[in-house]
Design an enzyme around this catalytic site. Structure first.
Site, PDB file in Angstrom:
ATOM      1  N   SER A 113      52.731  39.802  35.089  1.00  0.00           N
ATOM      2  CA  SER A 113      51.622  40.753  35.012  1.00  0.00           C
ATOM      3  C   SER A 113      51.081  40.974  36.422  1.00  0.00           C
ATOM      4  O   SER A 113      51.266  40.127  37.309  1.00  0.00           O
ATOM      5  CB  SER A 113      50.507  40.156  34.139  1.00  0.00           C
ATOM      6  OG  SER A 113      49.261  40.785  34.399  1.00  0.00           O
TER       7      SER A 113
ATOM      8  N   TYR B 221      45.305  33.482  31.249  1.00  0.00           N
ATOM      9  CA  TYR B 221      46.397  34.467  31.295  1.00  0.00           C
ATOM     10  C   TYR B 221      46.965  34.587  32.708  1.00  0.00           C
ATOM     11  O   TYR B 221      48.182  34.514  32.919  1.00  0.00           O
ATOM     12  CB  TYR B 221      45.838  35.808  30.813  1.00  0.00           C
ATOM     13  CG  TYR B 221      46.833  36.926  30.689  1.00  0.00           C
ATOM     14  CD1 TYR B 221      47.648  37.028  29.561  1.00  0.00           C
ATOM     15  CD2 TYR B 221      46.953  37.908  31.665  1.00  0.00           C
ATOM     16  CE1 TYR B 221      48.541  38.076  29.413  1.00  0.00           C
ATOM     17  CE2 TYR B 221      47.843  38.955  31.537  1.00  0.00           C
ATOM     18  CZ  TYR B 221      48.635  39.039  30.408  1.00  0.00           C
ATOM     19  OH  TYR B 221      49.520  40.079  30.266  1.00  0.00           O
TER      20      TYR B 221
END
Ligand SMILES: NC(=O)c1ccc[n+]([C@@H]2O[C@H](COP(=O)([O-])OP(=O)(O)OC[C@H]3O[C@@H](n4cnc5c(N)ncnc54)[C@H](O)[C@@H]3O)[C@@H](O)[C@H]2O)c1
Length: 269
Positions: free
Chosen positions: A146, A159
């Protein structure tokens, strides 16, 4: 392109896709099969996964239940790929979850849950599938990280930590597996329009702001993303295709950003 035409960029390839029931995994499954691959889809969402595999057709796709946290599930899935399609020579590590919490409000249980799915899941996928890819004569692994692996974003500590770990593991795996014929790269998507980011799902993920409407989100992306919009999962699938096909034959160990320019700099205007 086109299955059966003999001119697809993934003709003859067999690719495992984790989290393949919806979102980016689904779009990768659609594009990869259109480019001649056979795909093995795994997810927790059995109904959606089975429906997609049926739509793609039994010669092109098979679905099996996969919890990426479970080593035995990965082993079963690799065996299914070999049984059904003769080999496995590609892996798209795509499954992931997102949780929004302030750092000091993040419970240990939530932190560990995100690590288990995103980071341990990616590790287990590479560990289990890479020997099969080697046995098939080489191939590719694409890990889904990401943009939060490369730049900070408030409220996503768990995350971001897992996505940075995925980029780190990608480099190590690329170095260890290059001599065994396996290329390993990572994708770093920005904001992509999938169930993970839509307003109802974002609320489930724990974002404490009023997501209001899609229009508000659109206005946000118009402001912060230089290309002025959220990305489409098909656009991430095309990067996955590049990294899975021979078009990227001399590329390994790298993170690739696909974010409409978000990480290029600070947007003031
Ligand atoms: N959408 C974005 O803005 C964005 C941005 C950057 C990175 N990503 C990453 O892209 C990947 C795909 O996400 P998406 O946007 O398509 O979201 P999504 O929620 O639509 O898809 C994720 C899929 O993973 C599956 N999954 C979750 N936990 C699992 C588990 N334990 N075992 C097996 N499958 C599991 C889900 O059921 C779902 O089908 C994720 O790794 C995500 O972190 C997404």
């Amino acid at each position: 392109m086109g299955s059966g035409s003999g001119t697809g960029r993934l003709d003859g390839r067999v690719v495992i896709i984790s989290g393949g029931a919806r979102g980016q995994g689904e779009q990768a499954a659609r594009l990869f099969t259109a480019e001649g691959a056979r795909v093995v889809l795994g997810d927790l969402l059995d109904d959606e996964g089975k429906r997609l595999a049926e739509e793609l057709g039994p010669e092109r796709a098979v679905y099996t239940h996969l919890d990426v946290r479970e080593e035995a599930d990965w082993e079963r899935m690799s065996e299914l790929a070999v049984e059904r399609f003769g080999k496995v020579d590609g892996l798209l590590n795509n499954a992931g979850i997102l949780r929004f919490s302030g750092l000091t409000d993040t419970s240990l249980a939530e932190y560990r849950q995100v690590v288990d799915v995103n980071q341990v899941g990616c590790f287990l996928g590479m560990k289990t599938v890479a020997p099969h890819i080697e046995a098939a004569g080489g191939g590719t692994i694409v890990n889904t990280a990401s943009y939060t692996a490369l730049a900070g974003m408030a409220f996503v500590a768990s995350y971001a930590a897992t996505k940075a770990a995925i980029v780190g593991m990608t480099r190590v795996a690329a170095m260890e597996l290059a001599g065994r014929g396996v290329r390993v790269n990572a994708m770093c998507p920005g904001a992509i329009d999938t169930p993970m980011t839509n307003p109802s799902q974002v609320a489930e993920n724990g974002l404490a702001v009023d997501q209001g409407s899609q229009a508000e989100l659109d206005a946000l992306y118009a402001k912060v993303v230089p290309q002025g919009r959220i990305g489409r999962p098909e656009e991430v699938a095309r990067l996955a295709l590049f990294l899975t096909s021979d078009d990227s034959s001399y590329v390994t160990g790298q993170p690739f950003v696909v974010d409409g320019g978000w990480l290029a700099g600070v947007s003031l205007f």
